[in-house]
Write an enzyme that holds these catalytic residues in place. Sequence first.
Site, PDB file in Angstrom:
ATOM      1  N   ASP A  51      33.734  11.306  22.533  1.00 13.65           N
ATOM      2  CA  ASP A  51      35.153  11.202  22.171  1.00 13.65           C
ATOM      3  C   ASP A  51      35.987  12.114  23.070  1.00 13.65           C
ATOM      4  OD1 ASP A  51      34.344  13.583  21.072  1.00 13.65           O
ATOM      5  OD2 ASP A  51      35.123  13.190  19.062  1.00 13.65           O
ATOM      6  N   SER A  52      35.306  12.816  24.015  1.00 15.22           N
ATOM      7  CA  SER A  52      36.022  13.520  25.085  1.00 15.22           C
ATOM      8  C   SER A  52      36.797  12.518  25.946  1.00 15.22           C
ATOM      9  CB  SER A  52      35.048  14.324  25.952  1.00 15.22           C
ATOM     10  OG  SER A  52      33.947  13.524  26.338  1.00 15.22           O
ATOM     11  N   ASP A  90      29.994   8.489  20.206  1.00 18.05           N
ATOM     12  CA  ASP A  90      30.605   9.372  19.205  1.00 18.05           C
ATOM     13  C   ASP A  90      31.376   8.568  18.166  1.00 18.05           C
ATOM     14  OD1 ASP A  90      29.999  12.044  19.654  1.00 18.05           O
ATOM     15  OD2 ASP A  90      31.562  12.300  21.172  1.00 18.05           O
ATOM     16  N   LYS A 120      26.724   9.425  17.311  1.00 17.01           N
ATOM     17  CA  LYS A 120      26.718  10.897  17.156  1.00 17.01           C
ATOM     18  C   LYS A 120      27.845  11.297  16.205  1.00 17.01           C
ATOM     19  CE  LYS A 120      27.918  13.876  20.647  1.00 17.01           C
ATOM     20  NZ  LYS A 120      29.099  14.587  20.119  1.00 17.01           N
ATOM     21  N   GLU A 122      29.707  14.838  14.248  1.00 15.61           N
ATOM     22  CA  GLU A 122      29.844  16.300  14.276  1.00 15.61           C
ATOM     23  C   GLU A 122      29.755  16.858  12.855  1.00 15.61           C
ATOM     24  OE1 GLU A 122      33.417  17.476  16.326  1.00 15.61           O
ATOM     25  OE2 GLU A 122      32.876  16.388  18.148  1.00 15.61           O
ATOM     26  N   GLU A 189      26.679  22.917  20.854  1.00 13.32           N
ATOM     27  CA  GLU A 189      27.742  23.195  21.825  1.00 13.32           C
ATOM     28  C   GLU A 189      28.238  24.632  21.710  1.00 13.32           C
ATOM     29  OE1 GLU A 189      30.816  20.211  21.994  1.00 13.32           O
ATOM     30  OE2 GLU A 189      32.074  21.423  23.315  1.00 13.32           O
TER      31      GLU A 189
HETATM   32  O1  KIV Z   1      32.622  14.142  23.418  1.00 16.81           O
HETATM   33  C1  KIV Z   1      31.821  14.720  24.178  1.00 16.81           C
HETATM   34  O2  KIV Z   1      31.902  14.612  25.408  1.00 16.81           O
HETATM   35  C2  KIV Z   1      30.773  15.539  23.569  1.00 16.81           C
HETATM   36  C3  KIV Z   1      29.944  16.380  24.488  1.00 16.81           C
HETATM   37  C4  KIV Z   1      30.729  17.509  25.003  1.00 16.81           C
HETATM   38  C5  KIV Z   1      28.687  16.819  23.837  1.00 16.81           C
HETATM   39  O3  KIV Z   1      30.615  15.528  22.400  1.00 16.81           O
END
Ligand code: KIV
Length: 271
Positions: A51-52, A90, A120, A122, A189
Amino acid sequence: MSVQKSVKRITTHVLREMKMKGEKIAMLTAYDYSFARILDEADLDVILVGDSASNVMAGFDTTLPITLDNMIYHAASVVRGVKRALVVVDLPFGTYQGNSKEALISAVRIMKETGAGAVKLEGGKQIIESVERILSAGIPVMGHLGLTPQAIHKFGTYVVRAQEEEEAKRLVEDAVLLEKTGCFALVLEKIPAKLAEKVAGMVKIPVIGIGAGPGTDGQVLVVHDMLGINQEFSPRFLRRYHNLYTEIKGAVQAYIDDVKSLRFPNEKEQY
Ligand code: KIV
């Protein structure tokens, strides 16, 4: 031969075997078809549609604004470029916290509409019902502890997490709980290297670190950061393997010069 080289496709099972044999796991983010193809053809083990994307693709300050539809668009594009790597996606902010039924619906949409291999999420104890429900549908789940950017407004800062004993203890408990619940892997992280090494030694599932030192079972970076596309972001943990910002800017300037001075197109570049 290494486990990684001996298989046609990287699965959650392969990652587990890699951990058992002490083979490090390499993971990067990707958000589109063209990048995903390059990463996959370079033999990367895991591609994370992070989600980056909210930061590096859409230009937001945090990961909070990106939607499930946005993530599905990015993930489906990535999957079309991948033959071998495991693609993990994510679940974005607001699509799984506090409501396990909604979490399952979000995860099912990702799996059905993108063809990815896993999701994924969090968090630890506070999202465990969502993790359980997603797993009950046969969807592999990767956990993510430590600095969890979707909770940035609660943390108030991007500094290293779990430096205090109490937070470190909670993180260890969460890691063990996520493993017990059935997660196939875990991202840690921005936490102290010693703590990350301790967690990786305690659990049987692969632990992938970002800013968590060398003692984990693998590493992950945001591809735009490691290629130097994103110049402003330079935390201590980041190693830049290229300076693509400068390279791309230079190429664009050369093109502008060529167009304006009539050097492009030349005789061979026309019909
Ligand atoms: O969203 C992302 O890029 C991440 C990584 C930094 C692990 O969750």
